[in-house]
Design a protein around this motif. Sequence first.
Motif, PDB file in Angstrom:
ATOM      1  N   TYR A  96       0.981  -1.179  -0.099  1.00  0.00           N
ATOM      2  CA  TYR A  96       0.108   0.122  -0.038  1.00  0.00           C
ATOM      3  C   TYR A  96       0.719   1.214  -0.170  1.00  0.00           C
ATOM      4  O   TYR A  96       1.779   1.493   0.969  1.00  0.00           O
ATOM      5  N   GLU A  99      -1.815   7.323   0.903  1.00  0.00           N
ATOM      6  CA  GLU A  99      -2.253   8.654   0.665  1.00  0.00           C
ATOM      7  C   GLU A  99      -2.876   9.342   1.841  1.00  0.00           C
ATOM      8  O   GLU A  99      -3.643   8.799   2.390  1.00  0.00           O
ATOM      9  N   ASP A 102      -6.772   8.776   3.583  1.00  0.00           N
ATOM     10  CA  ASP A 102      -7.313   7.603   3.359  1.00  0.00           C
ATOM     11  C   ASP A 102      -7.942   6.626   4.477  1.00  0.00           C
ATOM     12  O   ASP A 102      -7.452   6.922   5.474  1.00  0.00           O
ATOM     13  N   GLU A 164      -7.512   6.749   9.932  1.00  0.00           N
ATOM     14  CA  GLU A 164      -7.196   7.629   8.819  1.00  0.00           C
ATOM     15  C   GLU A 164      -5.813   7.994   8.640  1.00  0.00           C
ATOM     16  O   GLU A 164      -5.119   8.041   9.681  1.00  0.00           O
ATOM     17  N   ARG A 202     -11.252   3.396  -4.805  1.00  0.00           N
ATOM     18  CA  ARG A 202     -11.290   4.572  -3.877  1.00  0.00           C
ATOM     19  C   ARG A 202     -12.784   5.039  -4.103  1.00  0.00           C
ATOM     20  O   ARG A 202     -13.445   5.424  -5.255  1.00  0.00           O
ATOM     21  N   HIS A 206     -15.987   4.585   2.726  1.00  0.00           N
ATOM     22  CA  HIS A 206     -15.252   3.324   2.718  1.00  0.00           C
ATOM     23  C   HIS A 206     -15.934   2.509   4.054  1.00  0.00           C
ATOM     24  O   HIS A 206     -15.877   1.268   4.309  1.00  0.00           O
ATOM     25  N   ASN A 220      -8.341   1.444   2.379  1.00  0.00           N
ATOM     26  CA  ASN A 220      -7.729   1.833   1.074  1.00  0.00           C
ATOM     27  C   ASN A 220      -6.620   0.912   1.137  1.00  0.00           C
ATOM     28  O   ASN A 220      -5.928   0.475   0.013  1.00  0.00           O
TER      29      ASN A 220
END
Lengths: 334, 290
Positions: A96, A99, A102, A164, A202, A206, A220
């Motif tokens: 991963y 970002e 996310d 997050e 994305r 989510h 993500n």
Amino acid sequence: MSGYKDDSDEEMNVNQIEKDNEVLLDRKSHVQMTKTNGRLQVQIVTPGELIVKNASNALCGHGTFRDDQDQLLSSVCGIVERVNKLISVRPLRARYPGEVGDVVVGRITEITGKRWKVDIQARQDAVMLLSSVNLPGGVQRRKTNEDQLNMRSVFAENDLIVAEVHSRPNRDGSLQLQTRSSRYGKLENGVFVRVYAALVKRCTQHFHTFDFGVQVILGNNGYIWITKKTPVDENKQKSMPFYTSADADKNEAEVIEGKDRENICRVRNAILALQSQFLPIYPATILDVIEMSKGMESKEMTLPDITPLITKNATARIQKKMEEEDMEVVEGGY
Amino acid sequence: MIKISPSEKQFLIDGIKQNMRTDGRSRLDYRAFTVETGLVAQTNGSARVKLANNTDVLVGVKVEIGDPDPDFPDQGRLEVRVECSPSASPEFEGRGAEEMNAILSAMLRNMLQNARTVDWASLCISPGKQCWIVYVDCLVLDSAGNLFDALSIATKSALFNTKVPKIEVMETSSGQTEIEVSDDPSDFTRLSTASIPISVTLAKVGSRYIVDPTIEEELCMESRVTIAINSKGNICSIQKGGVSSGINPSEFNKMLQHARKIGLVLLKELDALLDKEENNDTSTKIGFAR
């Protein structure tokens, strides 16, 4: 403008595929697509495969390298992407990349000083500072030394959390997480599934709750959490933003039974079926698979002969989507 | 090392209690397995077994002429080696796999060495002087629980696939024996594999037991019983492992019955798969492309 040449003026020597086929560029994802016999195809390369023969004008992006004959080769297995002169390869099974913003699901691996180390399927463990979590009960205050000693009662090793991505504090690419919202925190009483990070699409949301009472958190980073939908309790929400280890000990977690458990299994197997066919994972495709699997037991979904059948609708959806995007590109004057 | 939180563990245990495991299986459901034979050209026989695309083992059998074991001069020799590849789990890197390799090799050797499994006497060439040595080399490519069962299925398949070259033994004038190995690759004999057992592992979780545990379920189990079953439905070996204090005899009886039933079904399935493999031509093989 002197010394700078516009891309359109410059003729690039691009590979054979471009000459043979009509090359389209998806402007949203920058994926280089070719149209062969009316079917859209992306260019997939393996390590060492030739991408551009005469690459003197191409820019060497991620996942590519230039050899001594000035050819651009791929260094990973993935999909070719092009932004003007920059050619890169997006790997399919990479870790991963991370970002900011996310939603990720992670597992606590270590507690050091005033930070947690979290495994989020990235190249290195992410860091979460004591100052970037909400304390049990949701009180807002400066974290004291005592809080530091009680960190294990918030998140202990091996606990699963949803968080997050807060920032990328160091140059080494490590990530910092935060759980300063009632949506984030410890995950309990559910199933954890691991898929390729590249497959999780994305989306704006989510956290998704299906009609049949199953909630999924599609991290993500490719870590997915499936659990029973929790009835919204307004009072509880206010007083207790999220569960902590201490809370869980106090009130024994509800045992998920019967239909709910069956549905959780179904969602889990649907996600794994999608992964085995390398299809994007998001609520619509998961529902497609579940719809197709109706009438069979959830354990049958994992059988190798069944998987292609139940993912048929999801495959059709993706194919259709690609064609629609193709139309847009054509209309857009490409 | 795969990790699991106390809450996940509780969820798994609850599921086992309710006869609905996380992958939808009931307690006594086995995962679907695939077998492919003859994948490694350098061996006399090979097989690759996958349990639900996750546990993945490759077994190669190589036969060689050598000295027999001095304790059993009129039998062939068996050498078993299991190697857990670091691709299966990062904990197998470096010397990390040594302990696991030793345990699995010993278990597999014990299961195969039993005189009735393979006709070892037929592998003797000249008593006390020369015999066939059967090297069984196992490679664990991926591990998602129930490694030993997968290994036992793969070993049986690889031995089934094994082609032993035909030889001719000649007495020379000086009383020495001389061996001539046939050059013709189609001139071979097969091993008798019908009575080789396969193992069925039962894991005890709480007061229940499950068959074919996944790697997460293995973290929840208290004890494990590995039972080798042959095609007659007889029990060839039993091994208990795990951390718990023990198993109640009456429960153990039930476990044996279940293992026997499951083992017979698996053996039937395996025989059908192997027959299919044998009649398949090589062009349909997928092998390592998957």
